[in-house]
Design an enzyme around this catalytic site. Structure first.
Site, short mmCIF file in Angstrom:
data_model
loop_
_atom_site.label_atom_id
_atom_site.label_comp_id
_atom_site.label_asym_id
_atom_site.label_seq_id
_atom_site.Cartn_x
_atom_site.Cartn_y
_atom_site.Cartn_z
CG ASN A 117 -0.22 -0.06 2.51
OD1 ASN A 117 0.52 0.86 2.83
ND2 ASN A 117 -0.38 -1.15 3.27
CG ASP A 130 -7.49 -5.10 6.46
OD1 ASP A 130 -7.02 -4.95 7.61
OD2 ASP A 130 -8.08 -4.19 5.85
CE LYS A 183 8.66 -12.90 -13.51
NZ LYS A 183 9.43 -12.54 -14.68
N PRO A 192 -3.44 -11.96 10.77
CG PRO A 192 -1.46 -12.48 11.88
CD PRO A 192 -2.11 -12.52 10.53
CG ASP A 193 -6.56 -6.92 14.67
OD1 ASP A 193 -5.60 -6.12 14.71
OD2 ASP A 193 -7.74 -6.58 14.81
CB ILE A 194 -0.74 -6.11 14.97
CG1 ILE A 194 -0.07 -6.84 13.80
CG2 ILE A 194 0.30 -5.64 15.97
CD1 ILE A 194 0.92 -6.01 13.01
#
Ligand SMILES: Cc1cc2nc3c(=O)[nH]c(=O)nc-3n(C[C@H](O)[C@H](O)[C@H](O)COP(=O)(O)O)c2cc1C
Length: 312
Positions: free
Chosen positions: A211, A280, A290, A308-310
């Site tokens: 991102n 996410d 490749k 996993p959600d930190i």
């Protein structure tokens, strides 16, 4: 500007690192400080007072008999309205003078005549053998005991061709140290963990999903926490940013790696600040090779699963 309105007396002594202090002077001025340069005679062998006057925008003092100060006492007057005294580079000789209270030239006399509340920051710069010499180390111990703050030195390749401890910190590191010296140490003794930057979720060995997070916010938070006296660990996704001076940085790529590092360190931290832009989802079917275009024109069938959600 982090040093807006600050008045800094910058003492320069005889070492090759004087050329780096030209850059430091520019940095101090850019940050809003007024810089009054005082040079030893040896320092003027390495860089001219003309250069330092041009960079600081103020006349440079090199001589205790200089009559430009109305009462003819630059050793007294130059520190009276100062907010900090910075000695960079600080020679082995000048460390000795500081440790012993010598007063045989303008800069050493000015140091002894300074108001005792004036913060003094010293950036040693010398050959590795000079630094390791027991006499130098005794002087280092004494100046620290006298409340003088040492910035560095660092280890590395030296101007003389030898390698080891004694290299002066880089100008941008010294600038961070000077800025930090003016911050209130509200986080002294605290351990702070910061996450920053984007994560990178691999698709195959050469591609991935990321991102547009720059990491700037997290790096600024880490820097500010360190300036406030904290022991800071920065867990960073891929960024092109320089590590803030004095911050311990751990590089990670994926959200899973960031999660694992944070979990392994979270318990012994006092503060956790999560600024990273964590993906996410990750690709569930990462290809070990490749992925190649096919003549049939089909597209890869990527499957995703949640990271996993930190913060959970
Ligand atoms: C080419 C050259 C490079 C030097 N570099 C350093 C140095 O990096 N650090 C240091 O402590 N002394 C260095 N010295 C020795 C100092 O300049 C010398 O001890 C001098 O007396 C220091 O004076 P001051 O402390 O009054 O500035 C160097 C000398 C020469 C000739």
């Amino acid at each position: 500007m982090d040093l807006s309105g600050k008045r800094i007396v910058l003492g320069m002594t005889g070492g090759v690192a004087c050329y780096k202090v030209a850059e430091l002077t520019r940095g101090l001025v850019k940050q809003g400080a007024s810089v009054q340069v005082v040079m030893t005679q040896a320092a003027t062998q390495f860089i001219t007072p003309v250069t330092m006057q041009a960079l600081s925008g103020r006349p440079v003092y090199t001589d205790q008999w200089d009559a430009r100060i109305p009462n003819n006492m630059p050793h007294i007057d130059l520190t009276r309205d100062a907010d900090a005294l910075v000695i960079a580079p600080c020679s082995a000789d000048f460390l000795f003078k500081l440790a012993h209270g010598a007063c045989d030239d303008l800069l050493s006399t000015l140091c002894v005549a300074r108001p005792m509340m004036l913060p003094v920051l010293v950036a040693p710069a010398m050959n590795v053998e000079m630094w390791q010499n027991p006499a130098t180390q005794r002087n280092v111990g004494q100046v620290k005991a006298d409340g003088i703050r040492l910035m560095g030195p660092d280890a590395g390749e030296q101007a003389c061709g030898e390698t080891g401890m004694g290299r002066m910190l880089e100008p941008e590191q010294l600038l961070e140290e000077v800025i930090a010296a003016f911050q209130r140490k509200v986080l002294a003794g605290k351990r702070v963990l910061v996450t920053a930057g984007p994560t990178f979720e691999p698709i195959d060995p050469v591609r991935g999903i990321t991102n547009l997070s720059s990491g700037k916010m997290g790096y600024a938070v880490a820097r500010a926490a360190r300036e406030a006296g904290a022991d800071v660990t920065l867990v960073s996704g891929p960024t092109a940013l320089d590590t803030p001076f004095g911050v311990h940085r751990i590089n990670v790529q994926s959200a899973q790696q960031m999660h694992d590092v944070v979990i392994s360190r979270a318990e012994d931290q006092d503060v956790f600040i999560a600024v990273a832009a964590v993906a996410d989802w990750k690709v569930a079917n990462v290809s070990e090779q490749k992925l190649k275009k096919t003549t049939a024109g089909d597209t890869p069938a990527l499957q995703f699963e949640q990271n996993p959600d930190i913060l959970a």
